[in-house]
Design a protein around this motif. Sequence first.
Motif, PDB file in Angstrom:
ATOM      1  N   VAL A  11       6.975  13.204   4.914  1.00 50.15           N
ATOM      2  CA  VAL A  11       6.200  12.700   3.751  1.00 50.15           C
ATOM      3  C   VAL A  11       4.718  12.986   3.970  1.00 50.15           C
ATOM      4  CG1 VAL A  11       5.474  10.596   2.539  1.00 50.15           C
ATOM      5  CG2 VAL A  11       7.889  10.973   3.057  1.00 50.15           C
ATOM      6  N   LEU A  12       4.245  12.701   5.208  1.00 53.10           N
ATOM      7  CA  LEU A  12       2.818  12.924   5.512  1.00 53.10           C
ATOM      8  C   LEU A  12       2.479  14.403   5.355  1.00 53.10           C
ATOM      9  CD1 LEU A  12       1.951  10.613   8.564  1.00 53.10           C
ATOM     10  CD2 LEU A  12       1.728  10.178   6.124  1.00 53.10           C
ATOM     11  N   LEU A  13       3.373  15.271   5.917  1.00 51.71           N
ATOM     12  CA  LEU A  13       3.124  16.713   5.880  1.00 51.71           C
ATOM     13  C   LEU A  13       3.101  17.236   4.445  1.00 51.71           C
ATOM     14  CD1 LEU A  13       5.185  18.078   8.905  1.00 51.71           C
ATOM     15  CD2 LEU A  13       2.700  18.047   8.627  1.00 51.71           C
ATOM     16  N   GLY A  37       0.148   5.649   2.561  1.00 51.14           N
ATOM     17  CA  GLY A  37       0.095   4.440   1.716  1.00 51.14           C
ATOM     18  C   GLY A  37       1.377   4.285   0.911  1.00 51.14           C
ATOM     19  N   PHE A  38       1.864   5.433   0.329  1.00 53.76           N
ATOM     20  CA  PHE A  38       3.090   5.389  -0.459  1.00 53.76           C
ATOM     21  C   PHE A  38       4.270   4.899   0.397  1.00 53.76           C
ATOM     22  CE2 PHE A  38       6.977   7.701  -1.657  1.00 53.76           C
ATOM     23  CZ  PHE A  38       7.189   7.139  -2.902  1.00 53.76           C
ATOM     24  N   TRP A  39       4.307   5.483   1.627  1.00 53.83           N
ATOM     25  CA  TRP A  39       5.369   5.087   2.573  1.00 53.83           C
ATOM     26  C   TRP A  39       5.313   3.582   2.857  1.00 53.83           C
ATOM     27  CZ3 TRP A  39       9.528   7.348   4.745  1.00 53.83           C
ATOM     28  CH2 TRP A  39      10.115   6.689   5.820  1.00 53.83           C
ATOM     29  N   PHE A  40       4.071   3.096   3.083  1.00 55.87           N
ATOM     30  CA  PHE A  40       3.873   1.690   3.411  1.00 55.87           C
ATOM     31  C   PHE A  40       4.324   0.791   2.242  1.00 55.87           C
ATOM     32  CE2 PHE A  40       1.051  -2.051   3.237  1.00 55.87           C
ATOM     33  CZ  PHE A  40       1.460  -2.660   4.414  1.00 55.87           C
ATOM     34  N   LEU A  41       3.939   1.202   0.976  1.00 57.64           N
ATOM     35  CA  LEU A  41       4.319   0.397  -0.197  1.00 57.64           C
ATOM     36  C   LEU A  41       5.835   0.362  -0.381  1.00 57.64           C
ATOM     37  CD1 LEU A  41       1.555   1.306  -2.818  1.00 57.64           C
ATOM     38  CD2 LEU A  41       1.957  -0.896  -1.728  1.00 57.64           C
ATOM     39  N   GLY A  47      11.383  -4.334   2.222  1.00 54.26           N
ATOM     40  CA  GLY A  47      11.352  -5.551   3.059  1.00 54.26           C
ATOM     41  C   GLY A  47      11.408  -6.798   2.187  1.00 54.26           C
ATOM     42  N   ARG A  48      10.612  -6.776   1.053  1.00 53.10           N
ATOM     43  CA  ARG A  48      10.584  -7.942   0.160  1.00 53.10           C
ATOM     44  C   ARG A  48      11.967  -8.177  -0.471  1.00 53.10           C
ATOM     45  NH1 ARG A  48       6.261 -10.399  -2.053  1.00 53.10           N
ATOM     46  NH2 ARG A  48       7.282 -10.417  -4.092  1.00 53.10           N
ATOM     47  N   ARG A  49      12.629  -7.064  -0.851  1.00 51.88           N
ATOM     48  CA  ARG A  49      13.964  -7.199  -1.459  1.00 51.88           C
ATOM     49  C   ARG A  49      14.943  -7.854  -0.471  1.00 51.88           C
ATOM     50  NH1 ARG A  49      16.151  -1.713  -3.495  1.00 51.88           N
ATOM     51  NH2 ARG A  49      17.990  -2.926  -4.048  1.00 51.88           N
TER      52      ARG A  49
END
Length: 459
Positions: A11-13, A37-41, A47-49
């Motif tokens: 994703v980063l690449l 950031g996208f990965w983190f969101l 995690g929330r689910r």
Amino acid sequence: MLFRLVTFISVLLLAGLAGWLLDGIPGALIGTTLGAGFWFLMDLRRGRRLIRWLRDPEAGPAPTMFGLWGEAADRCRRLFRARELEVSESEGRLQAFLAAIQASPNGVVILDAQGLIEWCNLTAAAHLGLDPQRDLQQQIGNLVRDPVFATYYASHDYGHEVTMAGRDSTAQRPVQLSVQLHPYGEGRLLLLTRDVTALAQADAMRRDFVANVSHEIRTPLTVLSGFVETLQSLALDEGERARYLALMATQAERMQTLVDDLLTLSRLEGTPPPGFFEWVPAWTLGAQCEEDARALSAMLYGASSVQQALVFQDAPDLALAGAANELRSAMSNLVSNAVRYTPPDGRVDIAWQRLPDGRLEFSVTDTGPGIAPEHLPRLSERFYRVDRSRSRESGGTGLGLAIAKHVAQRHGGELRIASTPGQGSRFALVFPGSRVRREVAPEPGDAWPAPEATRRSAR
Ligand code: ADP
């Protein structure tokens, strides 16, 4: 984990490459930052689910996710299912355990360290007058107010059981409970209750029986030892000596009869009921009874100016399945009672009757003094007598009807008693049809079975 790392780097690449294509090095930096950031969101959302589902797993199925979060959700779901299974298994075990205690004939109450009722089975509730639902969390001391229990509960000495009256105990139907507390855990108590009414009654009966036997034996024994003393200390002439010895013989005979009756009773109680192998002809039993009755009547009233009318109906061509000696003893007891209690100018009728339902009745009807209704239910109890002195005078032991009733019951039958004071009594032994069969009496001149020795004729 490796797959997750590879995806993250990819994703980063990709984001960096897209940024570089758009704006060179600064674009690559911004693209990489946005990718991270996208990965983190995305991670945060997953995690929330998972946490939302973990907070209320009953609300719905576990969220379907891929990768690490998916595996975490799957493991949580399996863990929950294993726990649920464990809980329902132990709940099942608890219910089975409680059902087993419920089925126990003994009462069980579980008390906490403060003496509050945590649980009780229906037997304990009935014994102690508790309500298994309403009385939960109530102080046992406030609900069971019997003084015996109150003292026992307060003593904290629970190494022994106590006996107290049951909740439904009345004077007519006494109920005796044995109660014991068993400490366990940290200050908790298990209260066990047991209905010991039958045991207490059996104990009282045993005590009464021993007291009665001792009393019955003591009387002739006292008389006997008095005569022995007289014979030893006084110089008597031949005639007096003979008279004393005759009186002594009567007392010894009385003791003998009592011991015989006691042995008969203990045999009746200690042996299995008679089977269907031995068939005893009614005419044999009738002949034996007649012989006994005539001998007894002659002995008692031989010197009297009038003689008892003893009327024996011809025995039917029937036989009874059972023990000959028992049947004879039961019938002889009824006939001997009628002879003994009926005055010399009275009449005794001995009859046989085949009842419509096939049962066979042997009855003895007399014109004696009769028996007041209040005595009838207790008449076949051991040593129960309406008129003590009349019974003793005529050589009674107080066991005759107890023996007759026992014999009747052992043969599947019953003893029936009907009496009108001042007019007479009727005692009947009724035997079931299954124990009756046809058996023709031999013609006169044929050999009859010899009657046994007359046991109660000496009375
Ligand atoms: P017992 O040896 O004293 O006669 P039973 O058990 O045979 O003892 O009878 C119990 C009591 O029933 C007797 O003591 C007597 O009071 C009463 N009884 C029995 N048979 C008769 C009868 N035919 N007429 C009047 N009373 C009877």
